[in-house]
Design an enzyme around this catalytic site. Structure first.
Site, PDB file in Angstrom:
ATOM      1  N   ALA A   1       0.857  -1.188   0.000  1.00  0.00           N
ATOM      2  CA  ALA A   1       0.000   0.000   0.000  1.00  0.00           C
ATOM      3  C   ALA A   1       0.886   1.229   0.000  1.00  0.00           C
ATOM      4  O   ALA A   1       1.924   1.249   0.671  1.00  0.00           O
ATOM      5  CB  ALA A   1      -0.939   0.030   1.204  1.00  0.00           C
TER       6      ALA A   1
ATOM      7  N   HIS B   1       5.086  16.869   2.805  1.00  0.00           N
ATOM      8  CA  HIS B   1       5.716  15.941   3.732  1.00  0.00           C
ATOM      9  C   HIS B   1       6.922  16.612   4.391  1.00  0.00           C
ATOM     10  O   HIS B   1       7.378  17.663   3.946  1.00  0.00           O
ATOM     11  CB  HIS B   1       6.178  14.670   3.007  1.00  0.00           C
ATOM     12  CG  HIS B   1       5.070  13.697   2.750  1.00  0.00           C
ATOM     13  ND1 HIS B   1       4.270  13.768   1.629  1.00  0.00           N
ATOM     14  CD2 HIS B   1       4.620  12.637   3.472  1.00  0.00           C
ATOM     15  CE1 HIS B   1       3.379  12.791   1.672  1.00  0.00           C
ATOM     16  NE2 HIS B   1       3.565  12.090   2.775  1.00  0.00           N
TER      17      HIS B   1
ATOM     18  N   LYS C   1      11.543  13.039   3.661  1.00  0.00           N
ATOM     19  CA  LYS C   1      10.860  12.216   2.660  1.00  0.00           C
ATOM     20  C   LYS C   1      11.730  12.143   1.416  1.00  0.00           C
ATOM     21  O   LYS C   1      12.084  13.162   0.824  1.00  0.00           O
ATOM     22  CB  LYS C   1       9.502  12.834   2.323  1.00  0.00           C
ATOM     23  CG  LYS C   1       8.716  12.152   1.210  1.00  0.00           C
ATOM     24  CD  LYS C   1       8.119  10.860   1.667  1.00  0.00           C
ATOM     25  CE  LYS C   1       7.140  10.311   0.622  1.00  0.00           C
ATOM     26  NZ  LYS C   1       6.746   8.929   0.916  1.00  0.00           N
TER      27      LYS C   1
END
Length: 238
Positions: free
Chosen positions: A100, A135, A139
Site C-alpha cells: 500500500a 511531507h 521524505k
C-alpha cells in the site's frame, strides 16, 4: 503473532510500538547496520514481515522476503515500476504480499472519497483538477506514493488524462501533482477542483505516523496464514 521489521527507522519504531501494544512480538529488526541478519534462519522465526525502507533498497528487500517464504507487508514507495516482477515472483512462490502506498485507515477511506468526487466532477468541464502533497524534509521520493495513488484514482474517471506530472506546468492530458517538503508535516494531501467561480477541495492531514503504523500492523494481522496478493481494500473490507 511474531513480526520481523525490515527497516527500523522512524516508521519501523512506530510500527514496533503499535505491534507491542496489540500483543505481538518483534523477533527481528533489520536496518543498514545488520543487513547480514536478513537471512533464512532469522526470518523463519517470523509469522509475517513488515518492510518500510527507501526507494533504492525496497525492491531487493521485497524480493528477498518473498524468496525466503515470509508473508510480507510493504509500505515503501518509489519502486513501483518493478511491481509486475514482484507480483509474478509472489505468484510463482505461492507467497503472500500486501503493498500500500499508505496504510492509514483514514487515507484508504480518502482514496475511495477521491474516486467518488472525481466521478461527480468529471461532467463539469469548467473545473480544473490538481493535487498537492506536503511531507517532512526527510521524505526521499516525490511525489509521494499516496499522491500517485490519488492521481491514479482521478485518472480512472478522467481518462483523457493519461499521465501525472510533478512540479512542472502540465500539458493537455497531464494531471499536476505539486510536492512540498516542510517540517514536521507527516503527510497532507489535497485534491483541488478550481473554476473561475469557486474551488472544491478535499484534504487528508495526518497528525502523526501512528495511523500509518496501525494500518500496517492490521494488514500484517490480516495476511498471517494467507496466500496471494492483497490490498488495503480487502484488509478493510472496502
Amino acid at each position: 503473532m511474531k513480526i520481523a521489521l525490515i527497516g527500523y527507522g522512524k516508521m519501523g519504531k512506530a510500527i514496533e510500538a503499535i505491534a507491542l501494544e496489540r500483543g505481538h512480538e518483534i523477533v527481528l529488526k533489520i536496518d543498514e547496520s545488520n543487513i547480514a541478519d536478513f537471512n533464512q534462519e532469522n526470518i523463519a522465526k517470523a509469522d509475517v514481515a513488515i518492510e518500510f525502507t527507501g526507494p533504492h533498497t525496497a525492491y531487493e528487500n521485497i524480493r528477498k522476503s518473498i524468496e525466503l517464504g515470509v508473508p510480507l507487508v510493504s509500505g515503501s514507495t518509489g519502486w513501483l515500476d518493478q511491481m509486475p516482477e514482484i507480483e509474478q515472483l509472489c505468484s510463482d512462490a505461492n507467497g503472500a504480499f500486501i503493498y500500500a502506498s499508505n496504510f492509514s485507515v483514514g487515507v484508504n477511506l480518502f482514496f475511495e472519497l477521491n474516486k467518488k468526487l472525481a466521478a461527480l466532477m468529471h461532467p463539469h468541464k469548467e473545473y480544473n483538477v490538481s493535487l498537492e502533497e506536503i511531507h517532512h524534509t526527510q521524505k526521499r521520493d516525490a511525489p509521494s506514493g499516496t499522491a500517485i495513488t490519488l492521481a491514479e484514482g482521478v485518472m480512472e474517471t478522467y481518462q483523457a488524462m493519461t499521465k501525472w506530472v510533478n512540479d512542472v506546468t502540465p500539458q493537455p492530458g497531464e494531471l499536476l501533482i505539486v510536492s512540498k517538503r516542510i517540517d514536521p508535516d507527516p503527510g497532507t494531501h489535497t485534491i483541488r477542483y478550481s473554476s473561475e467561480i469557486d474551488d472544491i477541495t478535499i484534504t487528508h492531514s495526518a497528525h502523526s505516523r501512528k495511523g500509518f503504523a496501525l494500518g500496517a500492523v492490521v494488514a500484517a494481522e490480516f495476511l498471517k496464514d494467507k496466500k496471494g496478493i492483497f490490498t488495503m481494500k480487502e484488509v478493510l473490507g472496502l
